[in-house]
Scaffold this active site. Structure first.
Site, PDB file in Angstrom:
ATOM      1  NE  ARG A  32      -4.147   1.801   2.264  1.00 32.60           N
ATOM      2  CZ  ARG A  32      -4.829   2.331   3.266  1.00 32.60           C
ATOM      3  NH1 ARG A  32      -4.405   2.156   4.513  1.00 32.60           N
ATOM      4  NH2 ARG A  32      -5.932   3.019   3.048  1.00 32.60           N
ATOM      5  CB  SER A  78      -5.772   4.790  -0.228  1.00 32.37           C
ATOM      6  OG  SER A  78      -5.875   3.401   0.001  1.00 32.37           O
ATOM      7  CB  SER A  79     -11.498   3.401   0.229  1.00 35.82           C
ATOM      8  OG  SER A  79     -11.777   4.105  -0.956  1.00 35.82           O
ATOM      9  CD  GLN A  80     -12.397   1.940   7.750  1.00 34.35           C
ATOM     10  OE1 GLN A  80     -13.461   2.488   7.497  1.00 34.35           O
ATOM     11  NE2 GLN A  80     -12.087   1.501   8.948  1.00 34.35           N
TER      12      GLN A  80
END
Ligand SMILES: C[S@@+](CC[C@H](N)C(=O)[O-])C[C@H]1O[C@@H](n2cnc3c(N)ncnc32)[C@H](O)[C@@H]1O
Length: 368
Positions: A32, A78-80
């Protein structure tokens, strides 16, 4: 797999993410940090940059990372991760599937899809965001992902997909996605009562189109015709300080208060039964929640997680009474979860670029 990513996967599992072995392997494999190489905004407004203390630890947390702001508004992120896991699980990707993603953002979700064996086409409306996603995918060595720049409303004309996933909040579903995606589903966060419950949508471009709710979410809103107003729109969320003069109207019903999932279920039902339901920062409380907003946009009634109702403004009594009736109705219906509604969608929005929007709801008895 690094220790950091192993702990990350364990954290997602603890947070209730539905991690199949394939999904766990995808989260463990995709770095990530490579997808937030320009850093992200911390909650205090400062920016965390790669190489600074705590950067990698913060990246491998179950938290949204805001990667671009416009003024004070987040316009890419960047989403959860646990939410991404729920959406990917609902998408049920099979190796070799062609997947359309709307909202490339950092490219991280596209990389997870690729790790699940999908061939991904991801569209983002912001050219610089799309370029950064391409760079990150290349830096991470992810094959099988194409990132296009454009308004996601059109999907990818002339192409077809097995599944589609939308990672930005919309008011409705583009008929183009329905035409391009067979058999589906389309997993998409659609506005409802000031939030974006994620729907699994099925149907053809000409209809009928139906949906069920997968989970609650609070995505940022899309640009363009995907967020067009329509007759069933709820009011926009009310920021802090927007509500005036709210005082107690009806007492609490539950002790302890509803947990956040049950409160979301009540909230969803309130949105079905009232076009005035939305999300608001509640006055004098460190809490945001469900409000029935009056036409002035400053009064109405708030339903708290313990069932108490506050009301304010010229029509406080009317709104407070409706709020109490909504809580009663939800209780009489057996406290339906948001997943127990079957939704019918209708074509609305911009006549030049219509969208299928939620319009009818019925309870599925087997899910009560
Ligand atoms: C929450 S981010 C997407 C997260 C992303 N999937 C990831 O893994 O990082 C939402 C993205 O949707 C994009 N977006 C907003 N409106 C759009 C539209 N009409 N068409 C395509 N993308 C859009 C934004 O530019 C933003 O990058």
């Amino acid at each position: 797999m690094t220790d950091l990513r192993r702990r990350f996967v364990e954290q997602l599992r603890r947070n209730g993410a539905p991690l199949t072995p394939e999904l766990a392997a995808a989260f463990a494999a995709v770095p990530r940090d490579v997808f937030v190489a320009e850093g992200f905004q911390r909650r205090d407004g400062s920016w965390a940059r790669p190489g600074t203390a705590g950067f990698r630890a913060a990246v491998y947390r179950d938290d949204v990372l805001v990667t671009k702001i416009d003024g004070r508004v987040a316009v890419s992120s960047s989403s959860q991760p646990s939410l991404m896991a729920i959406m990917l699980d609902a998408l049920a990707v099979r190796p070799g599937d062609r997947v359309l993603e709307i909202g490339a953002g950092t490219g991280y979700n596209a990389a997870l899809l690729a790790a699940l064996g999908a061939r991904v086409t991801s569209v983002d409306v912001q050219a610089d965001v799309a370029e950064q996603a391409r760079a990150a995918l290349a830096a991470a060595g992810v094959p099988g992902v194409r990132v296009l720049t454009g308004d996601g409303y059109t999907g990818v004309p002339g192409e077809s997909f097995d599944r589609a996933i939308v990672t930005v909040g919309v008011a409705g579903v583009s008929p183009r996605w329905l035409a391009q995606t067979v058999p589906g589903p389309i997993v998409v966060p659609v506005e409802h009562a000031g939030t974006h419950p994620v729907l699994a949508v099925e149907g053809g471009a000409e209809g009928p189109v139906t949906a069920t709710v997968i989970c609650p979410s609070g995505f940022m809103s899309a640009a363009g015709p995907l967020t067009a107003a329509h007759p069933g729109s709820h009011p926009a969320p009310v920021p802090s300080g927007g509500l005036i003069g709210f005082v107690p109207f009806a007492p609490a019903r539950w002790s302890p208060a509803l947990d956040s999932y049950s409160y979301r279920d009540l909230w969803y039902a309130a949105g079905v039964w009232s076009r005035r339901a939305t999300h608001a920062a509640l006055p004098d409380r460190d809490l945001s929640g469900l409000v029935l907003l009056d036409d002035d946009g400053t009064g109405g009634a708030a339903i708290l997680p313990d069932g108490a109702v506050l009301a304010g403004g010229e029509q406080a009594h009317r709104y407070g009474t409706t709020a109490v009736q909504i809580v009663d109705r939800w209780l009489e219906a057996g406290r339906p979860s948001m997943r127990s509604w079957r939704i019918g969608l209708e074509l609305a929005g911009d006549p030049q670029a219509p969208i299928w929007v939620p319009a009818t709801w019925e309870l599925r008895p087997e899910h009560l």
